[in-house]
Structure formats: structure tokens, C-alpha cells
Design a protein around this motif. Sequence first.
Motif, PDB file in Angstrom:
ATOM      1  N   GLN A 218       0.841  -1.204   0.000  1.00 30.70           N
ATOM      2  CA  GLN A 218       0.000   0.000   0.000  1.00 30.70           C
ATOM      3  C   GLN A 218       0.876   1.254   0.000  1.00 30.70           C
ATOM      4  O   GLN A 218       0.576   2.236  -0.685  1.00 30.70           O
ATOM      5  N   PRO A 261      -6.498  -3.750  -4.795  1.00 27.66           N
ATOM      6  CA  PRO A 261      -7.438  -2.872  -4.074  1.00 27.66           C
ATOM      7  C   PRO A 261      -6.931  -1.438  -3.937  1.00 27.66           C
ATOM      8  O   PRO A 261      -7.692  -0.484  -4.127  1.00 27.66           O
ATOM      9  N   GLN A 265      -8.414   2.163  -5.570  1.00 29.86           N
ATOM     10  CA  GLN A 265      -8.682   3.369  -4.784  1.00 29.86           C
ATOM     11  C   GLN A 265      -7.983   4.596  -5.374  1.00 29.86           C
ATOM     12  O   GLN A 265      -8.568   5.676  -5.451  1.00 29.86           O
ATOM     13  N   LEU A 268      -9.889   5.592  -8.505  1.00 31.93           N
ATOM     14  CA  LEU A 268     -11.167   6.242  -8.205  1.00 31.93           C
ATOM     15  C   LEU A 268     -10.934   7.663  -7.696  1.00 31.93           C
ATOM     16  O   LEU A 268     -11.673   8.587  -8.057  1.00 31.93           O
ATOM     17  N   ALA A 269      -9.890   7.819  -6.880  1.00 29.29           N
ATOM     18  CA  ALA A 269      -9.587   9.160  -6.363  1.00 29.29           C
ATOM     19  C   ALA A 269      -9.206  10.108  -7.497  1.00 29.29           C
ATOM     20  O   ALA A 269      -9.509  11.295  -7.459  1.00 29.29           O
ATOM     21  N   SER A 347     -10.007  14.161  -5.422  1.00 24.22           N
ATOM     22  CA  SER A 347     -10.819  14.611  -4.295  1.00 24.22           C
ATOM     23  C   SER A 347      -9.955  14.684  -3.038  1.00 24.22           C
ATOM     24  O   SER A 347      -9.201  13.758  -2.738  1.00 24.22           O
ATOM     25  N   GLU A 348     -10.091  15.804  -2.316  1.00 22.44           N
ATOM     26  CA  GLU A 348      -9.262  16.004  -1.117  1.00 22.44           C
ATOM     27  C   GLU A 348      -9.564  14.948  -0.056  1.00 22.44           C
ATOM     28  O   GLU A 348      -8.653  14.363   0.545  1.00 22.44           O
ATOM     29  N   MET A 349     -10.860  14.689   0.141  1.00 22.39           N
ATOM     30  CA  MET A 349     -11.263  13.732   1.173  1.00 22.39           C
ATOM     31  C   MET A 349     -10.732  12.322   0.851  1.00 22.39           C
ATOM     32  O   MET A 349     -10.206  11.627   1.706  1.00 22.39           O
ATOM     33  N   LEU A 350     -10.861  11.961  -0.423  1.00 24.49           N
ATOM     34  CA  LEU A 350     -10.410  10.621  -0.818  1.00 24.49           C
ATOM     35  C   LEU A 350      -8.885  10.512  -0.748  1.00 24.49           C
ATOM     36  O   LEU A 350      -8.344   9.469  -0.369  1.00 24.49           O
ATOM     37  N   ARG A 353      -7.774   9.958   2.733  1.00 22.87           N
ATOM     38  CA  ARG A 353      -7.997   8.558   3.088  1.00 22.87           C
ATOM     39  C   ARG A 353      -6.879   7.667   2.521  1.00 22.87           C
ATOM     40  O   ARG A 353      -6.363   6.768   3.184  1.00 22.87           O
ATOM     41  N   LEU A 354      -6.510   7.960   1.276  1.00 27.44           N
ATOM     42  CA  LEU A 354      -5.430   7.189   0.631  1.00 27.44           C
ATOM     43  C   LEU A 354      -4.106   7.362   1.371  1.00 27.44           C
ATOM     44  O   LEU A 354      -3.356   6.407   1.555  1.00 27.44           O
ATOM     45  N   ARG A 357      -3.982   5.181   4.269  1.00 24.93           N
ATOM     46  CA  ARG A 357      -3.754   3.789   3.876  1.00 24.93           C
ATOM     47  C   ARG A 357      -2.312   3.566   3.421  1.00 24.93           C
ATOM     48  O   ARG A 357      -1.787   2.467   3.519  1.00 24.93           O
ATOM     49  N   ALA A 533     -15.243  -4.310  -7.478  1.00 29.24           N
ATOM     50  CA  ALA A 533     -15.283  -2.850  -7.402  1.00 29.24           C
ATOM     51  C   ALA A 533     -16.144  -2.262  -8.518  1.00 29.24           C
ATOM     52  O   ALA A 533     -16.170  -1.045  -8.704  1.00 29.24           O
ATOM     53  N   GLY A 534     -16.821  -3.137  -9.254  1.00 31.11           N
ATOM     54  CA  GLY A 534     -17.713  -2.662 -10.305  1.00 31.11           C
ATOM     55  C   GLY A 534     -17.056  -2.477 -11.654  1.00 31.11           C
ATOM     56  O   GLY A 534     -17.613  -1.841 -12.546  1.00 31.11           O
ATOM     57  N   TYR A 535     -15.869  -3.033 -11.817  1.00 29.86           N
ATOM     58  CA  TYR A 535     -15.166  -2.938 -13.100  1.00 29.86           C
ATOM     59  C   TYR A 535     -14.823  -4.337 -13.593  1.00 29.86           C
ATOM     60  O   TYR A 535     -13.683  -4.795 -13.426  1.00 29.86           O
TER      61      TYR A 535
ATOM     62  N   ARG B   9     -21.829  -1.476  -5.851  1.00 28.80           N
ATOM     63  CA  ARG B   9     -20.638  -2.274  -6.146  1.00 28.80           C
ATOM     64  C   ARG B   9     -19.485  -1.380  -6.580  1.00 28.80           C
ATOM     65  O   ARG B   9     -18.356  -1.829  -6.666  1.00 28.80           O
ATOM     66  N   GLY B  10     -19.804  -0.125  -6.850  1.00 31.90           N
ATOM     67  CA  GLY B  10     -18.788   0.751  -7.434  1.00 31.90           C
ATOM     68  C   GLY B  10     -18.850   0.640  -8.943  1.00 31.90           C
ATOM     69  O   GLY B  10     -19.608  -0.182  -9.479  1.00 31.90           O
ATOM     70  N   MET B  61     -11.155  -1.344   0.465  1.00 31.25           N
ATOM     71  CA  MET B  61     -11.626  -0.889  -0.844  1.00 31.25           C
ATOM     72  C   MET B  61     -13.112  -0.545  -0.782  1.00 31.25           C
ATOM     73  O   MET B  61     -13.557   0.466  -1.336  1.00 31.25           O
ATOM     74  N   PHE B  64     -13.663   2.689   0.793  1.00 36.61           N
ATOM     75  CA  PHE B  64     -13.303   3.774  -0.121  1.00 36.61           C
ATOM     76  C   PHE B  64     -14.424   4.032  -1.129  1.00 36.61           C
ATOM     77  O   PHE B  64     -14.761   5.190  -1.416  1.00 36.61           O
ATOM     78  N   ILE B  65     -14.991   2.934  -1.648  1.00 35.26           N
ATOM     79  CA  ILE B  65     -16.084   3.071  -2.627  1.00 35.26           C
ATOM     80  C   ILE B  65     -17.287   3.756  -1.965  1.00 35.26           C
ATOM     81  O   ILE B  65     -17.930   4.638  -2.549  1.00 35.26           O
TER      82      ILE B  65
END
Lengths: 566, 147
Positions: A218, A261, A265, A268-269, A347-350, A353-354, A357, A533-535, B9-10, B61, B64-65
Motif C-alpha cells: 500500500q 485494491p 482506490q 477512483l480518487a 478529491s481532497e477527502m479521498l 484517506r489514501l 492507507r 469494485a464494479g469494473y 458495487r462501485g 476498498m 473507499f467506494i
Amino acid sequence: MKPIIRKSLLSLLVIIISFSIFVLTTHVEAQDTVLQAYLVGMIEDRQNEPIVGAEVILQDADNGEDLAATETESDGRFALPIPPQIPEAVSVHIERSHFENFATPLEVSSIEQLEQGESLTLPTVTLERKITPAFWVAAVVFLAVLVLIATGLFHNTLATLIGVTLVFGFSYLGTLVSDGLFIFDFERSLQYVDWNVIFLIMGMMIVIAVVEDTGIFQWLAFIAYRLSQGRAYVLLPILMLFTGVASAFLDNVTTMLLMTPITVQIALAMGINPLALLIPEVMASNVIGVSTLVGTPTNILIGSFAEISFNDFLINLTPGVLIAFVGLVLYTAFIYRQDLREADEPSEMLMERLAERGKIEDTENLMKAGVVFAGMIVLFVLGEQFHLLPAVTALMGATALLVWIRPDIEAMIEAVDWTTLVFFLALFITVGAIQEVGLISIIADLVGRLVGESIVLAMVGVTVFSAVLSTVIANIPFTAAMLPVVAFLSRTVPGAESKMLFYCLSVGAAMGGNGSLIGASANMVTAGIADSAGYPITYGYFLKKGFPALLITVALAMIWLLIRFL
Amino acid sequence: MSGIVCAIRGGPTSKPTIAKAIELAKETNLVLHFLYIVNLDFLTYTESSRVRLIKEEMHEMGDFIVLAAQEKAENEGVEAQGAVRDGTVSEGIIEFSQEIEADYVVLGSPRAEHDENVFTRERFESFVATVEEESGARVVLSEIETS
């Protein structure tokens, strides 16, 4: 009697008995040396491979009575003790399952030589293969195992265990119906198990289990993001390089389990399609893993079989792998150019979070693991100087980590993927079965005829054949089956003695994993997490992106191999 | 407790679901709960010793989503919370809906491709009926993704 006198007498008695035994055995040996004559020789197959366990019998040519018998050793050699009295006409019979019987009479002069107590060396005997029902059984079982693995009907381990059960079932129970169904017995089957591979994988699993809990993956992913300063075009090669280098020293599946994972993230960020980073990452993992002995399971198999050291892999493959990697980076940057351009202001918030992590979770353990791992690399590199097997280095490293870090031993034992180790054990026996019945020899013979004496054709053929086949069948059983074939080609094709064909197999089998979704376990794991993750990564999607990558990387690595070895 | 459960699910297929849930939260003034279910079925044929580790990573993850969805909702002035649970998707949604005594459950449309982790169209219809029956919540479907 005083204790000291008793002890002295006892010691004297022991010395006298020991001396007597020594004199007696020496006398017997001396007698043997004087009187015993041997018929010695070697038995091999058409590929010049020694035949182990062949029964060599000296028979009375007149009445067929057995006069003496022995078996060939692991190097195919035998030494048949000749009895003091032998008839005027004798013959030598050789019998081995899955081979035609062989018989030859001994000449009168040879018999006289033996009678005088002089040993006699026979010319090397080549036994011809015999196609028995067991041949077809072993072949069908092996194919069935490949199909079961490819279709995912059973877990890899279960598929190979089914194969082993069938092989033994036919060998032990089938012979009640017909002797022709005998493949091999349990003892013989264990001779095909490469324990160096088993222990190397087990040792590395323990090391990885300690390293993976430190948060290093990570942290690496987040560092990649920071180095790129949010520029997707820069992030892509850095992530690919980090993933690839990690895969070269740890196993690809673990690397992708941990990198996927966090990569999702980051993507997405940044507002980009995670597949634009994940697909290149897993491809890099499959490509760069080739450069070391421990980078891929196929390299572990090849290294152990062909005695190719950690250094040999590094020296002979790393330049080619780097060239292939550059090609891969350019290719993936091109096919995902649209996605990479879509990166937004994160995104600042994301990102906060990263950043959380992306911290090392256990600095102390990471430091200790780093020290031990560096020591292991040194031993991998220098070990061959003092015949230190990689498996021993891995076990030493694993033990050092366990002693120093003192992790929960139960958790460490759980982290060893026993199913994978059983898979390898069962695989060795299943592949051993097709070797035993002669299928591999026939394939080797066929490939040898196709290739002829052209080293270029052999190199290109092995690379392309293994790359293409690795896209449709599991590359580990394929590689295990190909090893004896490549060994045969290495002996018969002029100029192939320097193990170059094994490097071709290594490149083809590992980089071939990029050709399809099922080509490598790391691909499947990445697809599973990406889908969660939807992909989703479909078979068609991976094929479309992966097959050109296979062609590019294999072609570039192939060019290097041709330059390096010709 | 009450509110709206939005199972996500994202990815692009979750966008209409998130939008629908935000729209519903605005209309009803209820708290929106984004829910992500960690399902490790994909490990069945590959790794068996990494369950603990990968579960932790998948939770991260999922967090995060969910956080990304929360941010989107909050940008539109909707209060949103997030939750990550383990298990099968259908059971996870029902259990969480019962737990928060949800008024609404917003679901995405069934996907066309075969996937045991998600709903087929036939199972989806029966699942909608089960959720409504077992949780007492009303199921709201987002627009069908045609792309």
C-alpha cells in the motif's frame, strides 16, 4: 570389582569385538574382490535418458533358468554379479515396464572372461518404447486434468489429486484386470517429485506472509502516486515497475492481491477507469517476474530441473525482460490513452484517506523483514558458489524471520498455501505418469524431428509454442511436462547445450500468461477484485488487451535471447 | 432508526443507483446508507490461504467506494453514511435493511452477464419480493443501464 576396572574391561571387550568384525568383513570383501566378476553396463531410452529400475537378468541360454539378476540405478547403470559357475551358453535379458524386452547372447570369449573372474562391460543398451494400455490411460488422465483446470470445474489441487488417484487406481486395481494398465507404483512415483521446488515455494510463502502484513504494498502504491504528482501518464509506468519488481521477488498472485485494491482506490480518487492501471500492472507482474528464479512458479520448476541458478536467470533474462517491459509500457499507455487523459483533480477527502492507507503499518517488522530478505537475496546470488540450494536459502530466511519477528505461528502456518503445495506434489506425480509411459518421449521425438538441427527454429519454436499454449492451458502443468522435452532438445540440437531453450520456455510460459484471462492466476485474482469494485474484466476484454501485449513482449524478449545466445 | 439503503458495487453501473438514492433522500429527507458487500467467491479457484488478508483489503476498498458515494451525496446536500459487510450480496442487503429498519432499499438493475455474485433477472424479481417481505422496506429500482 571396582567401577574403573569394570569400565576398562568393557572398553577392551568392545574394541576386541569391533576389531573382529572389521577383520571378518575385510576378509569377506577381500574374497569378493578376488573372486567376484561383474557384468556392467548402462541402459537408456531413445532420448539418451537413463532408464531407472530396469531388470537385468543373466539366463542359461539352454533352459532359460535365471542365474543372476539386478536392477539399474538412477543413472541407468547396472552391475550384475556373476555366479562362480556359469553354463557354456548364457544370455542377458533386460525387462522394464513400458519398454520392449531386450535379449542378447554373450559371446564365448566374454563368458571365458567372466569365468576367469574378470568383469565385463556391455555396450550401452537402448530400449525401445512399448505403447501399452497404460500409455493411453496416463495420457487421457493428464489431458483430463488440464481440461478440469482450464474450465474451472475443480480447484487446481483437486483436479491434480483426481489425476493422481486415477493413475494409482489403474496401477494397483487395474492390474487385477490387465497387467498392461500398470503405470507405476507409489515408490516409483515419488521419484518424480521435485522436493527442491516444494520447499522453495513453502519457504517463500512464509517470507511473503511476514512481508505482506507490513503495509509495504500500500505504501509503494501511494509513493507511486506521489512521485507521479497526480499525472496518470507518469503514474502508469511507476506502478507497473513497482508491481513488476515486487513480482520478481515475491509471487505474482500475492502481489496482485495486495496491489489491486489500493490501485482501484487511487484510480477512483483520480477519476480514471481502474482497469487502465490494473491491466498494465498485472501484465507487468507477468513480464518482470520472469527475471528471477523465484519470480514465477514456472521459473522455480525450470531452475530446479535444469539447475539454472538465481544468477543465471538474472544475467540471461533481465535485459530481455527490461526491453519487453519498455514495449509493454508503451503499448499499455497507447491503448489506455483515452482513460489516462480523463484524470481529474483528485478529491481532497479521498486523497486524505489514501494517505492514511499508504502508511507503513509495522515499521519494525518491515525493517527486520528487509534485512532478512536482503540476506536471502545475497544467498540466492552467492549460494551457487558453495552449492547452497535455493530451497535451503528460502527455508533459512523463513526461519530467521519467524525467530526474529516471532509472529503468531498459527497465522504463519495458515498463510502457507498448503493447497498449492499439494497441487505441486500431485502435479509432479501426474506428469511423472506420462513420462513413465513414454508420452513425453514421443512428444520429444516429434518436436526433435520438427526442429531438426536448427537452433533458431528450436528457440523460436519453444518460445512461441509455450507462449501460445500458456494462454489456453495452465502454464505450471504445461511447463512441468515440457521440461523433459526441452532437455531432449538441449541435448540433440547442435548449439543448444547452454540451456538457452530453458530460458525460451521460461519466457514463453510466463509471458504467455498475458495472452488470456485464464493464462495466469494473477489475472484471475485481479479480475475478481476489479469485478468486486464494479469494473468487470471479461475473457474477451482481457484477450483483446492481452494478446497483443503477449506478441509484443514475447517478440522483444525473443530478440534478446537470440542476440544473447547466438 | 430508519433510512434508505443503497447497495453499491462501485463502477459505472452503480452511478444511476447512487443518483436515484440521492434523489430519493432529497424527496424523503431520510438518512442515506450506502452499503458495500465484500464477497470473496472469486478466490474459490485461486488462493485459499489469503482469505484474512484479502478480506481486510477488500474492506478497505469497500470503505473507499462507499466514501466516494458519501462524498457525492454530501456535495448534493444529502446526509449519507456508509457500511461494509461480508457475505453474499442478497443476504447482506436483507440483514442490513433489517438492522437499520430501512424504509427504502435502492437497487441497481440486474446485469446481463452471467455472474453468481450478482442477480440474474429471474432471481432479481424474487429477491425484490423477499427484501420487501423480510425487511418491510420498499424496493426502488434505478434506471436500467443500457450502455
